[in-house]
Design a protein around this motif. Structure first.
Motif, PDB file in Angstrom:
ATOM      1  N   ASP A 161       5.143 -39.659 -23.090  1.00  0.00           N
ATOM      2  CA  ASP A 161       4.613 -38.165 -23.554  1.00  0.00           C
ATOM      3  C   ASP A 161       2.754 -38.072 -23.705  1.00  0.00           C
ATOM      4  OD1 ASP A 161       4.230 -40.071 -25.257  1.00  0.00           O
ATOM      5  OD2 ASP A 161       5.450 -39.326 -27.201  1.00  0.00           O
ATOM      6  N   HIS A 162       2.598 -39.024 -22.781  1.00  0.00           N
ATOM      7  CA  HIS A 162       0.653 -38.750 -23.588  1.00  0.00           C
ATOM      8  C   HIS A 162       0.579 -37.228 -22.772  1.00  0.00           C
ATOM      9  CE1 HIS A 162      -3.344 -39.533 -23.523  1.00  0.00           C
ATOM     10  NE2 HIS A 162      -3.392 -40.563 -24.362  1.00  0.00           N
ATOM     11  N   PRO A 163      -0.201 -36.723 -23.004  1.00  0.00           N
ATOM     12  CA  PRO A 163      -0.597 -35.852 -22.702  1.00  0.00           C
ATOM     13  C   PRO A 163      -1.137 -35.732 -21.155  1.00  0.00           C
ATOM     14  CG  PRO A 163      -1.330 -34.582 -24.606  1.00  0.00           C
ATOM     15  CD  PRO A 163      -1.196 -36.901 -24.381  1.00  0.00           C
ATOM     16  N   ALA A 164      -2.135 -36.638 -21.031  1.00  0.00           N
ATOM     17  CA  ALA A 164      -2.645 -36.634 -19.770  1.00  0.00           C
ATOM     18  C   ALA A 164      -2.131 -37.392 -18.585  1.00  0.00           C
ATOM     19  CB  ALA A 164      -4.248 -38.141 -20.087  1.00  0.00           C
ATOM     20  N   VAL A 165      -0.946 -38.089 -19.544  1.00  0.00           N
ATOM     21  CA  VAL A 165       0.348 -38.386 -17.869  1.00  0.00           C
ATOM     22  C   VAL A 165       1.470 -37.263 -17.540  1.00  0.00           C
ATOM     23  CG1 VAL A 165       2.423 -39.451 -17.929  1.00  0.00           C
ATOM     24  CG2 VAL A 165       0.142 -40.778 -18.862  1.00  0.00           C
ATOM     25  N   GLY A 166       0.725 -36.322 -18.511  1.00  0.00           N
ATOM     26  CA  GLY A 166       1.945 -34.900 -18.603  1.00  0.00           C
ATOM     27  C   GLY A 166       0.879 -33.521 -17.775  1.00  0.00           C
ATOM     28  N   ALA A 167      -0.638 -34.280 -17.806  1.00  0.00           N
ATOM     29  CA  ALA A 167      -1.060 -33.072 -16.913  1.00  0.00           C
ATOM     30  C   ALA A 167      -1.132 -33.441 -15.045  1.00  0.00           C
ATOM     31  CB  ALA A 167      -2.790 -33.639 -17.234  1.00  0.00           C
ATOM     32  N   ILE A 168      -1.200 -35.322 -14.986  1.00  0.00           N
ATOM     33  CA  ILE A 168      -0.879 -35.540 -13.569  1.00  0.00           C
ATOM     34  C   ILE A 168      -0.187 -35.331 -12.996  1.00  0.00           C
ATOM     35  CG2 ILE A 168      -1.461 -37.474 -12.286  1.00  0.00           C
ATOM     36  CD1 ILE A 168      -2.768 -38.829 -14.512  1.00  0.00           C
TER      37      ILE A 168
ATOM     38  N   THR B 164       2.878 -32.765 -13.665  1.00  0.00           N
ATOM     39  CA  THR B 164       2.156 -31.360 -12.828  1.00  0.00           C
ATOM     40  C   THR B 164       2.079 -31.008 -12.031  1.00  0.00           C
ATOM     41  OG1 THR B 164       2.494 -31.053 -15.717  1.00  0.00           O
ATOM     42  CG2 THR B 164       1.772 -29.045 -14.343  1.00  0.00           C
ATOM     43  N   ALA B 165      -0.011 -31.789 -12.028  1.00  0.00           N
ATOM     44  CA  ALA B 165      -0.452 -31.221 -10.794  1.00  0.00           C
ATOM     45  C   ALA B 165       0.481 -31.383  -9.710  1.00  0.00           C
ATOM     46  CB  ALA B 165      -2.182 -32.044 -10.784  1.00  0.00           C
ATOM     47  N   TYR B 166       1.157 -32.923  -9.419  1.00  0.00           N
ATOM     48  CA  TYR B 166       1.746 -33.648  -8.652  1.00  0.00           C
ATOM     49  C   TYR B 166       3.095 -33.142  -8.322  1.00  0.00           C
ATOM     50  CZ  TYR B 166      -1.688 -36.455  -7.662  1.00  0.00           C
ATOM     51  OH  TYR B 166      -3.419 -36.934  -7.058  1.00  0.00           O
ATOM     52  N   GLY B 167       3.892 -31.646  -9.172  1.00  0.00           N
ATOM     53  CA  GLY B 167       5.261 -32.042  -9.202  1.00  0.00           C
ATOM     54  C   GLY B 167       5.999 -33.184  -9.250  1.00  0.00           C
ATOM     55  N   LYS B 168       5.833 -34.060 -10.275  1.00  0.00           N
ATOM     56  CA  LYS B 168       6.100 -35.173 -10.305  1.00  0.00           C
ATOM     57  C   LYS B 168       6.605 -35.498 -12.150  1.00  0.00           C
ATOM     58  CE  LYS B 168       7.094 -36.529  -6.122  1.00  0.00           C
ATOM     59  NZ  LYS B 168       7.951 -36.941  -5.606  1.00  0.00           N
ATOM     60  N   SER B 169       7.309 -36.187 -12.187  1.00  0.00           N
ATOM     61  CA  SER B 169       8.026 -36.658 -13.824  1.00  0.00           C
ATOM     62  C   SER B 169       6.199 -37.596 -14.279  1.00  0.00           C
ATOM     63  CB  SER B 169       8.898 -37.616 -13.747  1.00  0.00           C
ATOM     64  OG  SER B 169       9.761 -38.006 -13.644  1.00  0.00           O
ATOM     65  N   PRO B 170       6.188 -37.085 -15.577  1.00  0.00           N
ATOM     66  CA  PRO B 170       5.302 -38.467 -16.458  1.00  0.00           C
ATOM     67  C   PRO B 170       5.832 -40.273 -16.020  1.00  0.00           C
ATOM     68  CG  PRO B 170       5.962 -37.193 -18.064  1.00  0.00           C
ATOM     69  CD  PRO B 170       6.873 -36.994 -16.904  1.00  0.00           C
ATOM     70  N   ALA B 171       6.938 -40.314 -15.618  1.00  0.00           N
ATOM     71  CA  ALA B 171       7.848 -41.473 -14.886  1.00  0.00           C
ATOM     72  C   ALA B 171       7.776 -42.141 -14.021  1.00  0.00           C
ATOM     73  CB  ALA B 171       9.526 -41.515 -15.299  1.00  0.00           C
ATOM     74  N   GLN B 172       7.166 -40.693 -12.979  1.00  0.00           N
ATOM     75  CA  GLN B 172       7.035 -41.375 -11.721  1.00  0.00           C
ATOM     76  C   GLN B 172       5.766 -41.730 -11.068  1.00  0.00           C
ATOM     77  OE1 GLN B 172       9.023 -37.218 -10.394  1.00  0.00           O
ATOM     78  NE2 GLN B 172      10.043 -38.412  -8.981  1.00  0.00           N
ATOM     79  N   VAL B 173       4.712 -40.964 -12.372  1.00  0.00           N
ATOM     80  CA  VAL B 173       3.676 -41.331 -12.237  1.00  0.00           C
ATOM     81  C   VAL B 173       3.555 -42.590 -12.994  1.00  0.00           C
ATOM     82  CG1 VAL B 173       1.046 -40.323 -13.475  1.00  0.00           C
ATOM     83  CG2 VAL B 173       2.673 -38.841 -12.895  1.00  0.00           C
ATOM     84  N   VAL B 174       3.256 -42.912 -13.973  1.00  0.00           N
ATOM     85  CA  VAL B 174       3.541 -44.601 -14.172  1.00  0.00           C
ATOM     86  C   VAL B 174       3.842 -45.471 -13.379  1.00  0.00           C
ATOM     87  CG1 VAL B 174       4.301 -46.140 -15.930  1.00  0.00           C
ATOM     88  CG2 VAL B 174       3.643 -43.289 -16.843  1.00  0.00           C
ATOM     89  N   ILE B 175       4.887 -45.041 -12.163  1.00  0.00           N
ATOM     90  CA  ILE B 175       5.692 -46.092 -11.532  1.00  0.00           C
ATOM     91  C   ILE B 175       4.604 -46.265 -10.378  1.00  0.00           C
ATOM     92  CG2 ILE B 175       7.493 -46.388 -10.019  1.00  0.00           C
ATOM     93  CD1 ILE B 175       9.096 -45.265 -12.260  1.00  0.00           C
ATOM     94  N   ARG B 176       4.482 -44.890 -10.008  1.00  0.00           N
ATOM     95  CA  ARG B 176       3.303 -45.011  -8.994  1.00  0.00           C
ATOM     96  C   ARG B 176       1.798 -45.520  -9.446  1.00  0.00           C
ATOM     97  NH1 ARG B 176       3.253 -44.697  -3.583  1.00  0.00           N
ATOM     98  NH2 ARG B 176       1.007 -45.460  -4.013  1.00  0.00           N
TER      99      ARG B 176
END
Length: 276
Positions: free
Chosen positions: A200-207, A209-221
Motif C-alpha cells: 500500500d506504499h504510494p511509491a509502489v502504487g504509482a509504479i 499504475t504506470a504499468y497497469g499492474k498490481s503492486p504485488a506484480q511490481v514487487v515480484i518484478r
C-alpha cells in the motif's frame, strides 16, 4: 498444464532452479493440493514446502496428479529445528520424502540455524551425504546470517547452493546479499511481499499504475530484476495467476531504486539469531 516460461538461476553446483516459484507456507494440507494444482496449471514448476508446514502430503498429491514429468518439477522442502543433528536429519529427510511421494528432492534446506541448539553443522554433514547419494540435487540453508554461514563454511565440504531468507522492499538484506554473491550462494526470498505490508506504499502504487499492474506484480518484478529467487504464496487462483504474470514489463533503474529505498528493517518473521 501451461508450459513454464520462467527464467532459471544456475546454482553453484550447476543445477537450475526456476527464478519464480510457489510457496505453501501456512496453507492447510487439505487446501494445499488445490493451490499447488492451480500453480502448476498456471505454469509454476518450482514448489516450496517444509516439514513444519504440515502440508508435504498435499504437495505430493498435487505433483502426482499433475501428470508432469518429474524432471520438469523443482521441489524444495526443509528440515525443522527439532530434527537437527546428523542422524535425526537423515530420518527427517526420509519422512519428508515419503510424504511427498518422491525418490529425491531438488533442494533441501536447513530451515533455521537455531544457534542455541548448535546442531546446524552436524545437520549440514547429513545434507552433504544426501547430496553425495543423489537424494537431493542441491543442499542449502534458510534464515542463516553471515556469522552462521561463516561458521558452516569453516567445516563444510559443500557450499550451500541457496540461502532462503525473509526479503522484501521493507527488508532488503543488502549486506547478506553481498555475502551471498561473494560465496556464490543464491538468494531466495520468502515473504517476498512482506505479507502485504509494502503493497500500500504510494511509491509502489504509482509504479503499478504506470504499468497497469498490481503492486504485488511490481514487487515480484523488483525481486526478479535484483536476481532473487522468489516464492510468493496464495491460495486464490486469480492471485496465483496474477503473481505469475510478471514477465511482460520491466522496471527502470530509477524505479528499482525507489522500491529499494523502502527498506526500514521490517521483519514479518522472527530474527534468525533468536529462534531456537
Amino acid at each position: 498444464m501451461a508450459p513454464s516460461t520462467v527464467p532459471t538461476v544456475t546454482l553453484n553446483n550447476g543445477v537450475e532452479i526456476p527464478q519464480l516459484g510457489f510457496g505453501v507456507f501456512q496453507v492447510p494440507d487439505d487446501r494445499t493440493t488445490a493451490a499447488v494444482t492451480a500453480a502448476l496449471e498456471t505454469g509454476y514448476r518450482s514448489i516450496d514446502t517444509a516439514a513444519i508446514y504440515g502440508n508435504e502430503t498435499g504437495v505430493g498429491r498435487a505433483l502426482a496428479a499433475s501428470g508432469l514429468p518429474r524432471e520438469e518439477l523443482f521441489v524444495t522442502t526443509k528440515l525443522w529445528n527439532a530434527d537437527q543433528g546428523y542422524d535425526a536429519t537423515l530420518r527427517a529427510f526420509d519422512t519428508s520424502l515419503a510424504k511427498l511421494g518422491l525418490d529425491h528432492v531438488d533442494l533441501y534446506l536447513i530451515h533455521w540455524p537455531a544457534p542455541a541448539r548448535d546442531l546446524y553443522r552436524d545437520s549440514w554433514r547429513a545434507l552433504e551425504r544426501l547430496a553425495q547419494e543423489g537424494r537431493i540435487r542441491a543442499a542449502g540453508v534458510s534464515n542463516f546470517q553471515p556469522g552462521h554461514l561463516r561458521r558452516l563454511l569453516d567445516s563444510a565440504t559443500l557450499t550451500p547452493a541457496v540461502n532462503q531468507i525473509e526479503l522484501h522492499p521493507g527488508l532488503t538484506q543488502a549486506d547478506l546479499r553481498t555475502f551471498h554473491t561473494e560465496h556464490e550462494i543464491a538468494t531466495e526470498a520468502w515473504s517476498p511481499l512482506a505479507q502485504g505490508a509494502v503493497l500500500d506504499h504510494p511509491a509502489v502504487g504509482a509504479i503499478a499504475t504506470a504499468y497497469g499492474k498490481s503492486p504485488a506484480q511490481v514487487v515480484i518484478r523488483w525481486h526478479l530484476q535484483l536476481g532473487n529467487i522468489v516464492i510468493p504464496k496464495s491460495v486464490t487462483p486469480a492471485r496465483i495467476r496474477q503473481n505469475f504474470d510478471v514477465f511482460d514489463f520491466a522496471l527502470t533503474e530509477e524505479e528499482m531504486r525507489t522500491v529499494t529505498s523502502l527498506d526500514r528493517g521490517l521483519r514479518t518473521g522472527p530474527h534468525p539469531d533468536e529462534l531456537n
